[in-house]
Design a protein around this motif. Structure first.
Motif, PDB file in Angstrom:
ATOM      1  N   PHE A  29     -55.309  41.438 -15.015  1.00 52.47           N
ATOM      2  CA  PHE A  29     -54.067  40.765 -14.259  1.00 52.47           C
ATOM      3  C   PHE A  29     -54.332  39.345 -13.821  1.00 52.47           C
ATOM      4  O   PHE A  29     -53.694  38.354 -14.142  1.00 52.47           O
ATOM      5  N   VAL A  30     -55.503  39.191 -13.280  1.00 51.79           N
ATOM      6  CA  VAL A  30     -55.767  37.788 -12.944  1.00 51.79           C
ATOM      7  C   VAL A  30     -55.881  36.833 -14.007  1.00 51.79           C
ATOM      8  O   VAL A  30     -55.391  35.633 -14.055  1.00 51.79           O
ATOM      9  N   ALA A  31     -56.420  37.322 -15.185  1.00 47.17           N
ATOM     10  CA  ALA A  31     -56.410  36.337 -16.357  1.00 47.17           C
ATOM     11  C   ALA A  31     -54.953  36.304 -17.110  1.00 47.17           C
ATOM     12  O   ALA A  31     -54.668  35.125 -17.400  1.00 47.17           O
ATOM     13  N   SER A  32     -54.331  37.028 -16.624  1.00 43.75           N
ATOM     14  CA  SER A  32     -52.989  36.901 -17.144  1.00 43.75           C
ATOM     15  C   SER A  32     -52.155  35.844 -16.598  1.00 43.75           C
ATOM     16  O   SER A  32     -51.089  35.388 -16.968  1.00 43.75           O
ATOM     17  N   ILE A  33     -52.682  35.687 -15.382  1.00 46.48           N
ATOM     18  CA  ILE A  33     -51.734  34.699 -14.495  1.00 46.48           C
ATOM     19  C   ILE A  33     -52.508  33.259 -14.248  1.00 46.48           C
ATOM     20  O   ILE A  33     -52.123  32.172 -13.421  1.00 46.48           O
ATOM     21  N   LYS A  34     -53.573  33.167 -15.130  1.00 45.84           N
ATOM     22  CA  LYS A  34     -54.473  31.943 -14.896  1.00 45.84           C
ATOM     23  C   LYS A  34     -54.021  30.993 -15.920  1.00 45.84           C
ATOM     24  O   LYS A  34     -53.490  31.283 -16.986  1.00 45.84           O
ATOM     25  N   PRO A  35     -53.739  29.599 -15.632  1.00 42.03           N
ATOM     26  CA  PRO A  35     -53.556  28.521 -16.602  1.00 42.03           C
ATOM     27  C   PRO A  35     -54.587  28.470 -17.657  1.00 42.03           C
ATOM     28  O   PRO A  35     -55.605  28.722 -17.637  1.00 42.03           O
ATOM     29  N   PRO A  36     -54.550  27.836 -18.929  1.00 40.97           N
ATOM     30  CA  PRO A  36     -55.373  27.895 -19.891  1.00 40.97           C
ATOM     31  C   PRO A  36     -56.574  27.208 -19.297  1.00 40.97           C
ATOM     32  O   PRO A  36     -57.667  27.301 -19.680  1.00 40.97           O
ATOM     33  N   SER A  37     -56.430  26.115 -18.676  1.00 37.93           N
ATOM     34  CA  SER A  37     -57.873  25.405 -18.106  1.00 37.93           C
ATOM     35  C   SER A  37     -58.737  26.344 -17.284  1.00 37.93           C
ATOM     36  O   SER A  37     -59.759  25.765 -17.340  1.00 37.93           O
ATOM     37  N   GLU A  38     -58.292  27.417 -16.805  1.00 32.92           N
ATOM     38  CA  GLU A  38     -59.122  28.205 -15.911  1.00 32.92           C
ATOM     39  C   GLU A  38     -59.658  29.345 -16.808  1.00 32.92           C
ATOM     40  O   GLU A  38     -60.402  30.442 -16.234  1.00 32.92           O
ATOM     41  N   LEU A  39     -59.140  29.479 -18.050  1.00 32.81           N
ATOM     42  CA  LEU A  39     -59.585  30.688 -18.705  1.00 32.81           C
ATOM     43  C   LEU A  39     -61.014  30.379 -19.502  1.00 32.81           C
ATOM     44  O   LEU A  39     -61.522  31.367 -19.940  1.00 32.81           O
ATOM     45  N   PHE A  40     -61.467  29.158 -19.604  1.00 28.51           N
ATOM     46  CA  PHE A  40     -62.716  29.069 -20.293  1.00 28.51           C
ATOM     47  C   PHE A  40     -63.531  28.079 -19.353  1.00 28.51           C
ATOM     48  O   PHE A  40     -63.094  27.394 -18.350  1.00 28.51           O
ATOM     49  N   GLY A  41     -64.969  27.802 -19.510  1.00 26.16           N
ATOM     50  CA  GLY A  41     -65.829  27.359 -18.811  1.00 26.16           C
ATOM     51  C   GLY A  41     -65.991  27.814 -17.660  1.00 26.16           C
ATOM     52  O   GLY A  41     -66.199  29.098 -17.448  1.00 26.16           O
ATOM     53  N   ASP A  42     -66.530  27.388 -16.569  1.00 26.00           N
ATOM     54  CA  ASP A  42     -66.880  27.926 -15.313  1.00 26.00           C
ATOM     55  C   ASP A  42     -65.955  28.550 -14.582  1.00 26.00           C
ATOM     56  O   ASP A  42     -66.330  29.604 -13.741  1.00 26.00           O
ATOM     57  N   GLU A  43     -64.847  28.100 -14.593  1.00 22.50           N
ATOM     58  CA  GLU A  43     -63.593  28.758 -13.614  1.00 22.50           C
ATOM     59  C   GLU A  43     -63.324  29.928 -14.555  1.00 22.50           C
ATOM     60  O   GLU A  43     -62.472  30.752 -13.896  1.00 22.50           O
ATOM     61  N   ALA A  44     -63.577  30.364 -15.670  1.00 17.98           N
ATOM     62  CA  ALA A  44     -63.219  31.609 -16.286  1.00 17.98           C
ATOM     63  C   ALA A  44     -63.784  32.758 -15.562  1.00 17.98           C
ATOM     64  O   ALA A  44     -63.192  33.951 -15.640  1.00 17.98           O
TER      65      ALA A  44
END
Length: 275
Positions: A28-43
């Motif tokens: 659910f958290v991944a579904s409401i994240k913007p693309p910039s937070e789905l990769f890298g350290d913020e993922a």
């Protein structure tokens, strides 16, 4: 005598629930994240600074997800109705009637349920292609019975065996035929078990992937599991959209299981204790 719970009971329950629910919460958290937070350290953060429903919108605007949902619903409902009708007659015959080879029939049903799907997919696809049933709802309902019908027969047989034999004898004394005994005496008493079995068959058909991937290849006939699996492109993986679609698909099943959990548990544990 009832035993009191220990001091570690509730912390243990909370830990168990956290472990069980972690995949759903992470999804659910991944579904409401913007693309910039789905990769890298913020993922790997378990929260988002900019929650958004954009992924949910993209699922329905960029892809025919509503068509996938409709196909899955129709196929699962048809499979459930078909399997429950056939399994009710079969389970009543196996549980209440005396005929030679009854153990062999049950053994064959169990053997069919054990077949791996990958071993049967080739002949089933060739048959469906020869009768022009590929890319259709019926083309999935028929192969789905290979795993759903044995499940329904075994589950319903357990319920019919639990109904007291005195009712059958009373129906015979009153002059009822076998079909009248089934419809007017046994079937109404087996409604809770039939309902439980229907839920289990529906969930199994809703989640099926291999047959749907192989038999229905056109976009207009794909089901939800296949549609989500094919979200991935050649160079990109839209994790946000995949997570949003997974949440949408999971919600109806979770609601259904929470509403009917007592009936499902009764059905699964039926016959576990010898009376």
């Amino acid at each position: 005598m009832q035993k009191r719970t220990g001091i570690l009971f509730y912390p243990g329950m909370i830990l168990l629930l956290a472990v069980l629910l972690f995949p759903l919460l992470w999804q659910f958290v991944a579904s409401i994240k913007p693309p910039s937070e789905l990769f890298g350290d913020e993922a790997f953060r378990f929260y988002t600074s900019n929650p958004s429903l954009e992924n949910y919108e993209l699922v329905f605007t960029l892809r025919p997800f509503a068509t996938y949902m409709w196909n899955s619903t129709v196929v699962a409902v048809l499979t459930t109705v078909y399997c429950i009708v056939i399994a009710s007659f079969a389970a009543f015959a196996i549980a209440r009637l005396h005929f030679p080879g009854k153990s062999l029939v049950l053994g064959l049903v169990l053997a069919v349920s054990m077949f791996p799907q990958i071993a049967t997919i080739a002949p089933i696809f060739m048959f469906m292609d020869s009768v022009d049933l590929t890319n259709s709802w019926i083309g999935l309902v028929i192969p789905y019975t290979t795993f759903a019908l044995p499940l329904a027969i075994w589950n319903l047989t357990t319920f019919y065996r639990k109904i007291p034999a005195d009712l059958e004898e009373a129906a015979k004394i009153d002059g009822a035929t076998i079909m009248q005994t089934f419809w007017k005496v046994f079937f109404p008493l087996a409604v809770p078990g039939t309902f439980t079995t229907a839920i289990l068959v529906f969930i199994a058909a809703w989640n099926e992937f291999l047959f749907a991937l192989t038999i229905n290849t056109e976009e207009a006939w794909k089901t939800v599991p296949v549609g989500i699996a094919l979200f991935q492109g050649q160079f990109t993986v839209p994790w946000g959209e995949i997570a949003a679609a997974s949440v949408i698909v999971t919600i109806p099943l979770v609601i259904m299981v929470l509403i009917f959990q007592r009936r499902i548990i009764d059905g699964i544990t039926s016959g576990a204790v010898k009376e």
